[in-house]
Design an enzyme around this catalytic site. Structure first.
Site, PDB file in Angstrom:
ATOM      1  N   TRP A 157       0.812  -1.213   0.000  1.00 56.04           N
ATOM      2  CA  TRP A 157       0.000   0.000   0.000  1.00 56.04           C
ATOM      3  C   TRP A 157       0.843   1.259   0.000  1.00 56.04           C
ATOM      4  O   TRP A 157       0.552   2.221  -0.720  1.00 56.04           O
ATOM      5  CB  TRP A 157      -1.020  -0.027   1.140  1.00 56.04           C
ATOM      6  CG  TRP A 157      -2.071  -1.031   0.815  1.00 56.04           C
ATOM      7  CD1 TRP A 157      -2.195  -2.294   1.329  1.00 56.04           C
ATOM      8  CD2 TRP A 157      -3.078  -0.908  -0.195  1.00 56.04           C
ATOM      9  NE1 TRP A 157      -3.226  -2.950   0.704  1.00 56.04           N
ATOM     10  CE2 TRP A 157      -3.788  -2.133  -0.223  1.00 56.04           C
ATOM     11  CE3 TRP A 157      -3.450   0.102  -1.074  1.00 56.04           C
ATOM     12  CZ2 TRP A 157      -4.851  -2.360  -1.109  1.00 56.04           C
ATOM     13  CZ3 TRP A 157      -4.507  -0.115  -1.934  1.00 56.04           C
ATOM     14  CH2 TRP A 157      -5.192  -1.333  -1.948  1.00 56.04           C
ATOM     15  N   ASP A 181      -1.702   6.939   5.957  1.00 54.07           N
ATOM     16  CA  ASP A 181      -2.787   6.103   5.426  1.00 54.07           C
ATOM     17  C   ASP A 181      -3.180   5.143   6.543  1.00 54.07           C
ATOM     18  O   ASP A 181      -2.470   4.186   6.834  1.00 54.07           O
ATOM     19  CB  ASP A 181      -2.300   5.341   4.192  1.00 54.07           C
ATOM     20  CG  ASP A 181      -3.368   4.365   3.662  1.00 54.07           C
ATOM     21  OD1 ASP A 181      -4.463   4.271   4.260  1.00 54.07           O
ATOM     22  OD2 ASP A 181      -3.094   3.702   2.648  1.00 54.07           O
ATOM     23  N   LYS A 188     -12.875  -1.072   6.209  1.00 49.11           N
ATOM     24  CA  LYS A 188     -12.264  -2.060   7.099  1.00 49.11           C
ATOM     25  C   LYS A 188     -12.858  -1.916   8.519  1.00 49.11           C
ATOM     26  O   LYS A 188     -13.560  -2.786   9.002  1.00 49.11           O
ATOM     27  CB  LYS A 188     -10.739  -1.918   7.119  1.00 49.11           C
ATOM     28  CG  LYS A 188     -10.069  -2.531   5.881  1.00 49.11           C
ATOM     29  CD  LYS A 188      -9.647  -1.491   4.888  1.00 49.11           C
ATOM     30  CE  LYS A 188      -8.693  -1.963   3.796  1.00 49.11           C
ATOM     31  NZ  LYS A 188      -8.928  -3.197   3.114  1.00 49.11           N
TER      32      LYS A 188
END
Lengths: 362, 362
Positions: free
Chosen positions: B103, B173, B197
């Protein structure tokens, strides 16, 4: 049973009751899996099947030619205002914009941040109540595309004829009238539409683009999430899509097919708008300012003879379960948004109320 | 009653059952209005109230200082990879990136399309199983910001300590571990997180940004939908937001408060990961490759002693109603994503199955 009120909001807007009922019934147990559709991975075979089915149903309904890609994006029409200019223009190329109301104005403003955009028709001279003669548009043959908005939700003005712009790709913001009637997709280079009027909830945007136009942005440094190639090359699953909105969109498409498709829904939409405009025109209490030819079949703005009664009209409507009738703050008055999911019964209830209100206050 | 299975998908992920039950019960009749929350205008006072309440609950839970704005956007973390670089850098300024997995690599790649981005730590030398000593990062004092990903969902690696980067704004993030434990927001310049999530369904993204950083992009030509000022100046309602996703996010926040807030959920998350890693470490059948200090409390990748048994493990799990355990295709093996909404009971069921499978196949 759920008691449903009549919802004339301009978007997010009313959805078919049976779509919501199906969503409700399987909300905690989708496909008998013991989980919600919003809890499953977009990479699971079950979800991919759902997504592909929605695309196929959209293709069937709109009769989309095979040389067009269908993309599912986020960010609404507003993000598309930027995406179109970023993706469809060669270096130093300009675009042509038709300005028929607030939405096409906004599209123009965003495009101008990116490249030169020519205004080839400016409806502000008619106070956005008329488009005049489309054949008078001053097209530039070297433009990267011609952009217009087929239905101005705020002004209540719709261009139903498909403009002939020669070989320049025609780009259309169809957010508020997509799927309301059959159209010839092959006349367009690109169509985009936020879902929250005729297609589903807010949070998902459909883009239909002719494949050859994708080469224009294939090797550029556009942010991935704004580059059409990212979506075209990944079945719109490069990153996590808005899975629940996509699911609901799929249910709406299934419902539309069940109604008989776009030719049937177009008949219904024709009847609905005719009922309302006829009543308005024959009343001496309500008025609509748009040139008849360009009156929207989706959003019907109207004004009371005495504007001081506006709040009273709204309050009375709300009491009867007729919601969302207040006009946009920029134009005032009232507005009835009568998208696909609005029934004839809802139209009757609205007109009944308008009649009674006029009688009491005339 | 709905029979719920145990859902370990990495995102979209499991949601609290009582959140889905509330959504289900009011899906066609929200606030007794006879319409769905997804059918009401985002400009209505009822919807604005809902949206403001969600923001306030997020502020309460994370103890967000008043000099931070909370923005609700679309496009997921992926769009933020571009937004951060577009909004936070002065002309010719570069940024610093900490690369700890897939990511943060993706974030770096998008940022590099926009401006120079320095890699100040590259975890690929550890095959993304370790971060080493954070104090060894080669920070550039003139960088516009330092970016890192607090939890790498694919690799299963988490940086729980808050890195000290001096006066340079720290950008994080936090998509897969936001709201999993208390954090000190004042140490950050900007935090972003996709909801799917720990916070809600996919399709909505939360950005928490220190107000003074907004001046950096105040008068730029960034597309409106990518400019943080657009959202900060309109309560995130410049265009139609993803209203249903925002509503569900609000329900999850309400649920979190009812659980006792982040200190309580952190205790639960600590117990959950400890159960699983303890079992893995004490088994001679399963293994996890991440340096203990950096093991993720949210995503636990693990490998079977015999990789040929992978499909058999997945099939057996699915049969017992343990879903979503297949590892990411880039790293293989298995992965249990154990976000806030995963219960101790779900952990017990998972570990029971792992024990039995090991016994049968060892």
């Amino acid at each position: 049973m759920n008691k449903r009120t009549y919802n004339f909001y301009p978007g997010p807007a009313t959805l078919p009751t049976e779509v919501l009922e199906q969503a409700q019934s399987e909300l905690l147990n989708w496909q008998n899996k013991g989980i919600s559709v919003m809890e499953i991975s977009h990479r699971s075979k079950e979800y991919i099947e759902l997504a592909m089915k929605a695309e196929q149903d959209l293709r069937d309904l709109l009769n989309i030619p095979t040389n067009y890609k269908v993309l599912f994006m986020q960010g609404g029409a507003h993000l598309q205002f930027s995406c179109t200019a970023l993706n469809l223009l060669d270096k130093n190329q300009s675009s042509d914009y038709v300005v028929t109301g607030i939405w096409s104005q906004k599209a123009l403003k965003e495009a101008q941040k990116i490249a030169k955009a020519n205004v080839i028709f400016d409806g502000s001279k008619y106070n956005f109540t008329d488009i005049g003669d489309v054949s008078n548009w001053q097209l530039n043959s070297d433009a990267g595309y011609v952009h217009y908005c087929s239905n101005e939700t705020v002004g209540g003005l719709q261009l139903r004829e498909l403009p002939n712009v020669g070989d320049v790709p025609l780009v259309c913001d169809m957010s508020s009238d997509i799927l309301s009637r059959p159209i010839d997709i092959s006349k367009f280079g690109l169509i985009y539409a936020g879902a929250q009027k005729n297609m589903g909830p807010s949070g998902i945007t459909v883009v239909i683009v002719r494949e050859d136009l994708l080469t224009r942005s294939a090797n550029t440094n556009i942010p991935s999430m704004l580059n059409y190639n990212t979506y075209a090359g990944s079945d719109s699953m490069y990153n996590t899509p808005p899975t629940f909105a996509w699911y609901l969109l799929g249910l709406v498409l299934k419902w539309l097919k069940k109604q008989g498709g776009l030719s049937e829904i177009a008949k219904l939409n024709y009847s609905k708008q005719q009922m309302l405009y006829d009543y308005i025109d024959n009343s001496n209490f309500y008025s609509n300012k748009i040139t008849h030819k360009y009156r929207s079949y989706m959003n019907v703005p109207f004004y009371l003879k005495d504007e001081n009664l506006n709040q009273q009209f709204i309050d009375g409507a709300n009491k009867r379960g007729l919601l969302g009738l207040k006009g946009h703050r920029l134009v005032g008055g009232m507005r009835a948004s009568i998208y696909n999911a609005i029934t004839i019964e809802a139209m009757q209830k609205l007109i009944e109320y308008m009649q009674e209100f006029a009688k009491e206050n005339n």
